[in-house]
Design an enzyme around this catalytic site. Structure first.
Site, mmCIF file in Angstrom:
data_model
loop_
_atom_site.group_PDB
_atom_site.id
_atom_site.type_symbol
_atom_site.label_atom_id
_atom_site.label_comp_id
_atom_site.label_asym_id
_atom_site.label_seq_id
_atom_site.Cartn_x
_atom_site.Cartn_y
_atom_site.Cartn_z
ATOM 1 N N TYR A 50 0.804 -1.225 0.000
ATOM 2 C CA TYR A 50 0.000 0.000 0.000
ATOM 3 C C TYR A 50 0.841 1.282 0.000
ATOM 4 O O TYR A 50 0.293 2.375 0.055
ATOM 5 C CB TYR A 50 -0.964 -0.008 1.193
ATOM 6 C CG TYR A 50 -1.932 -1.167 1.106
ATOM 7 C CD1 TYR A 50 -3.091 -1.050 0.340
ATOM 8 C CD2 TYR A 50 -1.666 -2.381 1.715
ATOM 9 C CE1 TYR A 50 -3.969 -2.120 0.214
ATOM 10 C CE2 TYR A 50 -2.530 -3.465 1.592
ATOM 11 C CZ TYR A 50 -3.676 -3.326 0.839
ATOM 12 O OH TYR A 50 -4.536 -4.389 0.701
ATOM 13 N N GLU A 119 8.209 15.122 -0.840
ATOM 14 C CA GLU A 119 7.039 15.004 0.053
ATOM 15 C C GLU A 119 7.299 15.858 1.290
ATOM 16 O O GLU A 119 8.324 16.541 1.375
ATOM 17 C CB GLU A 119 6.791 13.536 0.440
ATOM 18 C CG GLU A 119 6.334 12.686 -0.742
ATOM 19 C CD GLU A 119 6.106 11.234 -0.365
ATOM 20 O OE1 GLU A 119 5.461 10.971 0.662
ATOM 21 O OE2 GLU A 119 6.569 10.357 -1.096
ATOM 22 N N HIS A 239 -1.020 9.755 8.949
ATOM 23 C CA HIS A 239 -0.809 10.393 7.652
ATOM 24 C C HIS A 239 -1.891 11.466 7.514
ATOM 25 O O HIS A 239 -3.062 11.204 7.800
ATOM 26 C CB HIS A 239 -0.936 9.357 6.536
ATOM 27 C CG HIS A 239 -0.460 9.845 5.214
ATOM 28 N ND1 HIS A 239 -1.150 10.799 4.488
ATOM 29 C CD2 HIS A 239 0.629 9.534 4.474
ATOM 30 C CE1 HIS A 239 -0.484 11.041 3.363
ATOM 31 N NE2 HIS A 239 0.597 10.281 3.338
ATOM 32 N N ARG A 285 4.821 15.578 8.645
ATOM 33 C CA ARG A 285 3.513 14.936 8.804
ATOM 34 C C ARG A 285 2.795 15.222 10.119
ATOM 35 O O ARG A 285 1.590 15.411 10.145
ATOM 36 C CB ARG A 285 3.698 13.433 8.720
ATOM 37 C CG ARG A 285 3.627 12.995 7.335
ATOM 38 C CD ARG A 285 3.578 11.536 7.228
ATOM 39 N NE ARG A 285 3.812 11.279 5.821
ATOM 40 C CZ ARG A 285 4.210 10.139 5.335
ATOM 41 N NH1 ARG A 285 4.432 9.138 6.141
ATOM 42 N NH2 ARG A 285 4.372 10.003 4.053
ATOM 43 N N HIS A 347 -0.985 5.532 10.290
ATOM 44 C CA HIS A 347 -0.185 5.192 9.115
ATOM 45 C C HIS A 347 1.066 4.386 9.430
ATOM 46 O O HIS A 347 1.389 3.432 8.730
ATOM 47 C CB HIS A 347 0.203 6.505 8.424
ATOM 48 C CG HIS A 347 0.917 6.338 7.126
ATOM 49 N ND1 HIS A 347 0.379 5.629 6.076
ATOM 50 C CD2 HIS A 347 2.121 6.803 6.684
ATOM 51 C CE1 HIS A 347 1.220 5.661 5.051
ATOM 52 N NE2 HIS A 347 2.297 6.345 5.402
ATOM 53 N N GLU A 371 8.882 -2.236 9.809
ATOM 54 C CA GLU A 371 8.072 -1.388 10.696
ATOM 55 C C GLU A 371 7.942 -1.934 12.116
ATOM 56 O O GLU A 371 7.803 -1.164 13.067
ATOM 57 C CB GLU A 371 6.683 -1.186 10.067
ATOM 58 C CG GLU A 371 5.887 -0.086 10.760
ATOM 59 C CD GLU A 371 4.579 0.228 10.064
ATOM 60 O OE1 GLU A 371 4.406 -0.160 8.891
ATOM 61 O OE2 GLU A 371 3.736 0.878 10.712
ATOM 62 N N ARG A 382 8.342 9.955 11.475
ATOM 63 C CA ARG A 382 9.092 9.499 10.300
ATOM 64 C C ARG A 382 9.020 10.484 9.138
ATOM 65 O O ARG A 382 7.955 11.024 8.832
ATOM 66 C CB ARG A 382 8.540 8.143 9.837
ATOM 67 C CG ARG A 382 9.200 7.619 8.581
ATOM 68 C CD ARG A 382 8.761 6.221 8.287
ATOM 69 N NE ARG A 382 7.364 6.130 7.935
ATOM 70 C CZ ARG A 382 6.880 6.333 6.712
ATOM 71 N NH1 ARG A 382 7.674 6.665 5.716
ATOM 72 N NH2 ARG A 382 5.584 6.199 6.488
HETATM 73 C C1 SIN Z 1 2.697 8.729 0.906
HETATM 74 O O1 SIN Z 1 2.784 8.387 -0.255
HETATM 75 O O2 SIN Z 1 2.218 9.807 1.242
HETATM 76 C C2 SIN Z 1 3.163 7.773 1.965
HETATM 77 C C3 SIN Z 1 4.598 7.501 1.845
HETATM 78 C C4 SIN Z 1 5.188 7.182 3.180
HETATM 79 O O3 SIN Z 1 4.487 6.992 4.136
HETATM 80 O O4 SIN Z 1 6.417 7.173 3.275
#
Ligand code: SIN
Length: 519
Positions: A50, A119, A239, A285, A347, A371, A382
């Site tokens: 995922y 990101e 997340h 995050r 998440h 994990e 993270r």
């Molecule tokens: C995401 O694609 O936003 C999740 C990637 C991650 O949790 O490292």
């Protein structure tokens, strides 16, 4: 339990995501025999499958920037040695294993150069990807490679009940595990010179999650019962953007959409992230999650909006994010035309079974990778897309350590008779299981979620302990896969809640509100 149900191997690996597969493949290529177990029926049903955004690779700028960004996102709690190792070995592992061994093709631009994304918390473009399903492609490539490997035997529908640990005077030693074979409804004993936990995270403990159904915290509970040290388990990462829809509980909306320009908006259509962090929509995050939560409280609505349509060309959305585009369309949302309702989802577990730089736990011959482990890389929060890389690096390093220590290893395996444990199998009581799972998820989400209070954590521990007692009572006359999953999930919930209660200081994704701050 009959003696013939004992299975011997060099190494027992539990979990078939990227960490478990990377470890198994490295060992098998050195002709070390591996039994690879998963509780799922489908070997590919893992959290890896995922992962959308991608995997951290090289930054064209300063390579040390990844160290800085990781430590900054981790709110200062990361272990520098582990972070440096990840930054140094991650790109090499990607090249050697993903590019060369698995021959994976990541997305490239017209000139053939790897496309890099950004990101939250990243100060440069360094995330390589395959559309918005990077994890699924990685999982498929690994399984294809290991499926028929002569040194790997895969067992699906096999649930770890408990580790077998001999209590040595000086140190506990792991000898393998008791396992429930769901298809044949029998208990099997797997004895191994070395055992590797790669069972993934615990997102399923919460009402809304991006995680696979296998992410029930089982490795944490099993390791804890065996006496392994745990670390940083209070740091549960939410997340910021899961698709908010009554019928959908686990559709992640990748942060890389924001990396490409999508923006968060509140119910008045305002861009609110600028009020919370200088990086705005690309804030780390934990900060983005709390900002959204704050906006949800202010509006009284259980979601905010993610607007990709106004900022990313339609053709790019369709070509770069086809999975999300199609999945949302199924529920009546066209992300090329309208903003999407989103809210935070559980998440990633930043902490876990404490390991060293080789994946070794505090129990001799027991390793943990991925994990379920705590390497110290993630600290209190993270950095996005660091997890697949960590899985790969530590999966490989655990295999290296195992292969250099396993030769001449003559474990005095216990006598078969001494392994006879009276496990009885019974049919699952569906209603009991469902009721207890919903109680667990409600308690975890209400009291051990994004915002915690000392009082709420006390309530959670009390309620979860009561749940644990009820499950124990129910298991007295037999176990089954569902009961084992529930037992481990509740125990992991208690472990997380207690760790959160002990840590009085807000840091990263452990945010504790002092009662005086509550209006
Ligand atoms: C995401 O694609 O936003 C999740 C990637 C991650 O949790 O490292």
């Amino acid at each position: 339990m009959k003696a013939k149900e004992v299975i011997y191997s060099d190494v027992l690996v539990i979990g078939t995501g990227i960490a478990g597969c990377a470890c198994a493949l490295e060992l098998a290529e050195k002709k070390i025999g591996v039994c690879l177990l998963t509780s799922a029926r489908d070997v590919k049903e893992t959290n890896t499958k995922y992962a959308q955004g991608g995997i951290v690779y090289r930054c064209q700028k300063d390579p040390n920037l990844l160290i800085k960004d990781t430590i900054k996102a981790g709110a200062g709690r990361s272990k520098k040695k582990a972070v440096v190792l990840l930054a140094k070995e991650g790109p090499k592992a990607i090249e050697r294993v993903l590019f060369e061994k698995l021959r994976m093709d990541f997305d490239r631009d017209k000139k053939g150069k790897l496309e890099m994304r950004r990101e939250g918390g990243h100060s440069c473009f360094r995330i390589i990807h395959i559309k918005d399903e990077t994890g699924r492609f990685i999982e498929n490539a690994f399984i294809k490679k290991i499926k028929n490997h002569p040194f790997i035997k895969i067992y699906t529908d096999h649930t770890l009940i408990d580790l077998i640990v001999s209590k040595n005077k000086r140190k506990n030693v792991c000898l393998g595990g008791y396992v429930l074979d769901e298809k044949k409804k029998r208990i099997r004993v797997f004895l191994a010179k070395k055992t590797v936990l790669a069972t993934g995270g615990a997102g399923q403990l919460f009402l809304r999650t991006s995680n696979s159904k296998i992410a029930q915290g089982s490795g944490i509970a099993v390791a804890h019962r065996a006496g392994a040290h745990l670390e940083d388990v209070e740091f549960v990462q939410f997340h910021p953007t899961g698709f908010y829809h009554q019928q959908v509980s686990n559709l992640l909306i990748t942060e890389s959409l924001r990396g490409e320009g999508a923006k968060l908006k509140n119910h008045k259509g305002e861009l609110f992230m600028k009020n919370y962090h200088p990086l705005e929509d690309l804030a780390p995050r934990d900060i983005a999650t709390r900002a959204i939560y704050d906006q949800m409280l202010k509006s009284g609505k259980p979601y905010v909006f993610l607007d990709a349509a106004s900022y990313i060309p339609e053709s790019k959305i369709k070509s770069q994010f086809p999975h999300i585009y199609k999945a949302c369309l199924k529920y009546g949302f066209d992300i090329t035309k309208e903003a999407l309702p989103v809210s935070p989802v559980a998440h990633f577990l930043c902490g876990g079974v404490k390991v060293d730089l080789w994946g070794k736990t505090s129990i001799k011959n027991l390793y943990a990778v991925g994990e379920v482990s705590c390497t110290g890389v993630h600290g209190a929060n993270r950095l996005a897309s660091n997890s697949l890389s960590e899985c790969l690096v530590w999966g490989i390093r655990a295999a290296e350590n195992i292969s250099s220590t396993i030769k001449g290893h003559n474990l005095p395996f216990p006598k078969r008779t001494s392994l006879e444990k009276k496990y009885k199998i019974k049919k699952s009581g569906k209603k009991f299981i469902q009721d207890k799972w919903s109680q667990l998820r409600s308690v975890m989400s209400k009291y051990v979620g994004i915002i915690r209070t000392p009082e709420g954590l006390k309530i959670a521990i009390k309620k979860l302990t009561q749940l644990e007692r009820e499950i124990e009572k129910n298991s007295k006359n037999g176990i089954n896969k569902e009961l084992l999953g529930l037992r481990d999930a509740v125990q992991t919930g208690i472990i997380i809640a207690k760790a959160a209660e002990r840590n009085k200081k807000s840091q990263g994704c452990h945010f504790i509100l002092n009662p005086k701050q509550i209006k």
